[in-house]
Design an enzyme around this catalytic site. Structure first.
Site, PDB file in Angstrom:
ATOM      1  N   GLY A  87      32.113  69.589  18.292  1.00  0.00           N
ATOM      2  CA  GLY A  87      30.429  69.983  18.459  1.00  0.00           C
ATOM      3  C   GLY A  87      29.878  69.058  19.484  1.00  0.00           C
ATOM      4  N   GLU A 121      32.344  82.372   7.567  1.00  0.00           N
ATOM      5  CA  GLU A 121      32.299  83.629   8.115  1.00  0.00           C
ATOM      6  C   GLU A 121      32.594  84.518   6.742  1.00  0.00           C
ATOM      7  OE1 GLU A 121      31.819  84.339  11.697  1.00  0.00           O
ATOM      8  OE2 GLU A 121      31.802  82.306  11.919  1.00  0.00           O
ATOM      9  N   GLY A 169      25.606  80.028   5.170  1.00  0.00           N
ATOM     10  CA  GLY A 169      25.775  80.466   6.595  1.00  0.00           C
ATOM     11  C   GLY A 169      26.877  79.623   7.202  1.00  0.00           C
ATOM     12  N   LYS A 199      42.004  73.128  17.749  1.00  0.00           N
ATOM     13  CA  LYS A 199      41.254  71.883  18.350  1.00  0.00           C
ATOM     14  C   LYS A 199      42.219  70.583  18.353  1.00  0.00           C
ATOM     15  CE  LYS A 199      36.696  73.366  16.376  1.00  0.00           C
ATOM     16  NZ  LYS A 199      35.926  73.151  14.837  1.00  0.00           N
TER      17      LYS A 199
END
Lengths: 328, 328
Positions: free
Chosen positions: A140, A196, A193, A211
């Site tokens: 990220g 999924e 949240g 990754k």
């Protein structure tokens, strides 16, 4: 610098919001989501497009596709932020190929193309004299690729160890802190949240493995694939296993590790000393780079999030502009 | 690229050893220590000079000074790695000024010139079209400056918090782990070679404050000085204070922090949650950058060491070569 953007999910909207808000010298000349598109060589009114997307779920004309934007818009760099398809990498691979063919730089947050077609795409970009950058695909907001490229330039990278999936890290943190079962912690992650509805990609370690493949190919150019990763998820972990680790001053984290010298490419839950820099809490990501000169360098930060991921994409865009601008 | 090196202490020797060992494309054309110097436009035999230094304590001709090398040698970048003089910054400021005047790039690990004369030297470098780089001055091997310059490009840096002195961190780690008094832990740090005979600069927080000043000037260009730092060392800390913190799941670290919005520039022992990424063990350094988009990014690594510091210097040199090479 003129940019076109494909994909208006959370990341795409974050990127546009930041470009609209900050004075970065970036002009958006094309935007497409999966249903519509718009282009304007003199610059699109981003705020209006975002409002339209919120209100009607589209960003422009339904007859304009992503490929139309990529092939016809007037831009220097394409921002490719469509959802990851880990099986085929499409349609993103096609998008990126088409942009590079036009000698356009590409910045992507999409793990599919980089994990599946890195060699083809990076070779093509080099031939065309443009950059393919993908800082946002791993960790990220953490500037891992920039660190490898500049900060640790001259170092030999001997190994990488990372906590690369925030969902798993959240679940493990909660299991350790509260003695929750895997199922309870997963349910909590869903409510927050962080997970999924179908958490398979995360909890089976597949996301972390993708990754790891991107990292290994970037660092060593060794052409490894997802199938080469020795994979164990966290879904069979028991609170007892965590408790035993905690009793020894340790904890358990899902660690992605690559050590070429040992032919090791693995994602698995590992027992680590609680004081180790890689032991981060919640949804954080962390990566340790083991090098010959700098020794161990650890980077920690947010592995996901709309604006956080936009940070990585904008860093790539500004790097391209700076690099090519200075030389022009 | 041709380089000249001034200063043959632990860092200077580490840089030369790495240049000799690795195929970095760097040719050393001038070397000086405090007593002697040598130059050869076609490249100096580094291994021989290091052997001479070990054997006789000099690196060449006693009639050749550092200023002779800087003014007369044939080089593209000067590596200035003489000891830090925190009061005057000399003779390093003079060395750097002389190199920049000749339109030579400068890479330094010397905190004095950057803390005391940053504005003058960086303005002069910009005018002459050369780079002044100093990655090694803060956080040793940790690529902090590169992260600010590239990885987090586009972000607004809101605050920095760092563990920037390995000696203090070692003492605090040992006090917490073993219940040692400050005096006992300091004695141990001396025995391990982590503390100087006179530990004032470290334990009073001065070294960390100098690094904080360098960071603040780099990030915000706000012209702060060492005297602006609100300073408290670790020398009055008691084992009781640490025990109380530990009872609450926290520990104490010497934190350097700068938050311009709050006009805060401070080095002081602070109570921090043990799970915070900044809580590193032993002589490690760590820095958290608080930004608007990426949020908190933490970097951890070795803050000192001969080869570790060489990593930062070589990263700077290769960046200069890459940057100017690509554009040439």
């Amino acid at each position: 610098m003129k940019v076109a953007l494909i994909g208006l999910g959370s990341v795409g909207r974050g990127v546009l919001e930041m470009i609209a808000k900050k004075d970065l010298g970036l002009t958006v000349t094309g935007i497409a989501d999966s249903k519509s598109g718009c282009m304007d060589a003199s610059g699109i009114d981003i705020v209006q497009v975002l409002a339209e997307k919120r209100k009607n779920g589209i960003c422009g004309d339904r007859t304009i596709s992503a490929q139309d934007i990529i092939k016809n818009a007037d831009y220097d760099a394409l921002i490719e932020v469509t959802p990851t398809n880990a099986l085929s990498g499409e349609p993103a691979i096609g998008y990126i190929r088409a942009a590079i063919a036009r000698k356009k730089h590409v910045v992507t947050s999409n793990k599919g193309p980089v994990a599946l077609a890195y060699k083809e795409l990076s070779t093509m970009a080099a031939k065309k004299g443009v950059m393919l950058r993908y800082e946002a695909t791993v960790g990220g907001a953490i500037p891992i690729m920039h660190t490898l490229e500049h900060g640790l330039c001259g170092n030999q990278i001997l190994a990488v160890y990372g906590v690369l999936n925030g969902t798993c890290n959240y679940i493990l943190t909660r299991m350790a802190a509260e003695g929750l079962t895997y199922e309870q912690a997963l349910m909590e992650a869903r409510e927050m949240g962080y997970a999924e509805a179908d958490p398979t990609y995360d909890v089976k370690g597949i996301d972390a493995a993708i990754k790891l493949v991107i990292l290994a190919n970037t660092i060593w150019g060794n052409g490894v694939k997802l199938g080469d990763v020795d994979l164990t998820g966290i879904d069979l972990l028991t609170p007892d296993a965590l408790r035993l680790a905690e009793d020894e001053g340790c904890t358990i984290r899902l660690i992605a590790e690559a050590i070429p010298e040992k032919h090791l490419l693995r994602v698995s839950p590992k027992i680590i000393d609680k004081n180790h820099p890689l032991v981060v809490e919640g949804t954080l990501n962390a990566l340790t780079l083991e090098t010959d000169m700098a020794k161990e360098i650890t980077l920690i930060g947010k592995g996901a999030g709309s604006v956080e991921t936009a940070s990585a994409i904008i860093g790539d865009l500004l790097y391209i502009r700076d690099r090519y601008g200075k030389c022009a």
